[in-house]
Motif scaffolding. Structure first.
Motif, mmCIF file in Angstrom:
data_model
loop_
_atom_site.group_PDB
_atom_site.id
_atom_site.type_symbol
_atom_site.label_atom_id
_atom_site.label_comp_id
_atom_site.label_asym_id
_atom_site.label_seq_id
_atom_site.Cartn_x
_atom_site.Cartn_y
_atom_site.Cartn_z
ATOM 1 N N THR A 1 -16.435 -26.290 3.702
ATOM 2 C CA THR A 1 -15.411 -26.214 4.739
ATOM 3 C C THR A 1 -15.977 -26.836 6.009
ATOM 4 O O THR A 1 -17.025 -26.415 6.509
ATOM 5 N N LEU B 1 -15.345 -27.885 9.924
ATOM 6 C CA LEU B 1 -14.570 -27.622 11.127
ATOM 7 C C LEU B 1 -14.660 -28.849 12.030
ATOM 8 O O LEU B 1 -15.663 -29.074 12.703
ATOM 9 N N ILE C 1 -10.686 -28.631 8.594
ATOM 10 C CA ILE C 1 -9.898 -27.831 9.543
ATOM 11 C C ILE C 1 -9.787 -28.589 10.856
ATOM 12 O O ILE C 1 -10.802 -28.905 11.487
ATOM 13 N N ALA D 1 -14.914 -20.526 17.238
ATOM 14 C CA ALA D 1 -14.418 -20.334 15.870
ATOM 15 C C ALA D 1 -15.567 -20.424 14.874
ATOM 16 O O ALA D 1 -15.670 -19.619 13.940
ATOM 17 N N SER E 1 -17.775 -17.386 15.067
ATOM 18 C CA SER E 1 -17.173 -16.185 14.479
ATOM 19 C C SER E 1 -17.079 -16.246 12.967
ATOM 20 O O SER E 1 -16.596 -15.302 12.322
ATOM 21 N N THR F 1 -16.017 -19.285 10.977
ATOM 22 C CA THR F 1 -15.167 -20.318 10.377
ATOM 23 C C THR F 1 -15.975 -21.577 10.094
ATOM 24 O O THR F 1 -16.605 -22.141 11.000
ATOM 25 N N GLY F 2 -15.965 -22.041 8.852
ATOM 26 C CA GLY F 2 -16.597 -23.297 8.498
ATOM 27 C C GLY F 2 -18.048 -23.194 8.077
ATOM 28 O O GLY F 2 -18.802 -22.343 8.565
#
Length: 330
Positions: A134, A136, A166, A177, A180, A182-183
């Motif tokens: 993933t 970001l 994303i 993000a 926290s 994400t990615g």
């Protein structure tokens, strides 16, 4: 004694008059809008901090407009005389049929300013490692995103097929993000990338700037009408910038960091120095104000690859190199 005193007074009159004239000289006010506040723009802050603009008779009022759209709106509406923003924005405006297009007259940065940051340490990194992860990325349509996708494709990765990309997170929230959770990987500007390394949140493993080649990433532009009516001001601005570019190249990193530190209250001076060195060593800072023709077309190739180029625009149409050439030759 009276004669000696009279002579001293008479000799001092020209000096007093000269000083008074200097103090009375009118400064030309210039409203400058920058797209964001970044150590990536170090030469600009040096020109302000070291008084290079003032020595050219310019009183520069700097405003951070936070985003390409708002920066161009400020320029086109008259809220700014000069804008520091990505060169691609001038192409977007021109394609919309602007009667008074934005003309690029000086370049500040010549590479992308983002870095590839991983959540976990990666030994012997290969770009193939991104497949199936993933990622970001940056906001769609902006230069960071376009360069990011360009580099991925150059490395044999199809951004929209080989990984989960994303792109729906606002620029200002991308770092938080990632922090926290994400990615697996993120594309980040400095100093956030370095701060994440210091905090153990992420690890810098490659640079989009070194991978993408020379490009007019951040430039100074003004409306064609302003350039035609007040070329002298633009020339003075460019001369001050060129002095700052040379100063940055020749001074020690610690001196540069100290000079621009007042513009970054929340960033420790040692981090500013580290980030400056990283950008300097990868050749991000343009050494002169000249926006090169080959870089202009490389920019459009990147935009075209990303599906964001409205129409190819000739170098001579939106780039004025006359002022930069004149100042470099002085």
């Amino acid at each position: 004694m009276r004669l000696k005193g009279l002579l001293l007074i008479m000799l001092s009159i020209p000096l007093l008059l000269f000083t008074a004239c200097n103090q009375g000289d009118e400064m030309t006010e210039v409203k400058l809008a920058e797209v964001t506040r970044s150590i990536f723009y170090a030469p600009q802050y040096v020109a302000l901090a070291e008084g290079f603009f003032e020595e050219e008779g310019l009183e520069v009022e700097l405003t951070t407009t936070w985003g390409g759209d708002t920066t161009m709106t400020a320029l086109l509406s008259g809220g700014a005389d000069i804008a520091l923003v990505g060169a691609e924005t001038s192409i977007y405006v021109y394609a919309q049929g602007a009667n008074d297009p934005a003309i690029n007259f000086a370049q500040l940065t010549q590479t992308d300013g983002t870095f590839l940051v991983s959540r976990e340490p990666v030994e012997n990194f290969d770009w193939e490692d991104l497949k199936g992860t993933t990622f970001l990325g940056q906001r769609k349509g902006g230069m960071p995103q376009m360069v990011g996708e360009f580099v991925l494709k150059q490395q044999g990765i199809e951004p929209h097929e080989d990984l989960e990309l994303i792109q729906n997170i606002d620029f200002g929230n991308i770092a938080s993000a990632f922090a926290s959770g994400t990615g697996d990987f993120v594309q980040l500007f400095e100093p956030q990338a370095t701060l994440f390394e210091q905090e153990g949140i992420g690890y810098i493993i490659d640079s989009f700037g070194t991978q993408s080649g020379e490009v007019p990433y951040t430039v100074y532009m003004t409306k064609q009408s302003f350039l035609e009516n007040d070329e002298e001001t633009v020339e003075k601005f460019t001369r001050a910038l060129y002095r700052a570019q040379q100063w940055v190249l020749n001074e020690e990193p610690a001196a540069v960091a100290e000079s621009i530190a007042p513009f970054f209250d929340d960033t420790p001076v040692d981090v500013i120095e580290q980030v400056f060195i990283r950008y300097r060593d990868q050749g991000s800072y343009a050494e002169t104000p000249l926006l090169k023709e080959e870089a202009w077309y490389h920019l459009q190739a990147i935009m075209d690859e990303a599906g964001e180029l409205p129409a190819e625009t000739d170098y001579e149409e939106l780039v004025n190199r006359t002022i930069a050439d004149r100042i470099i030759d002085e």
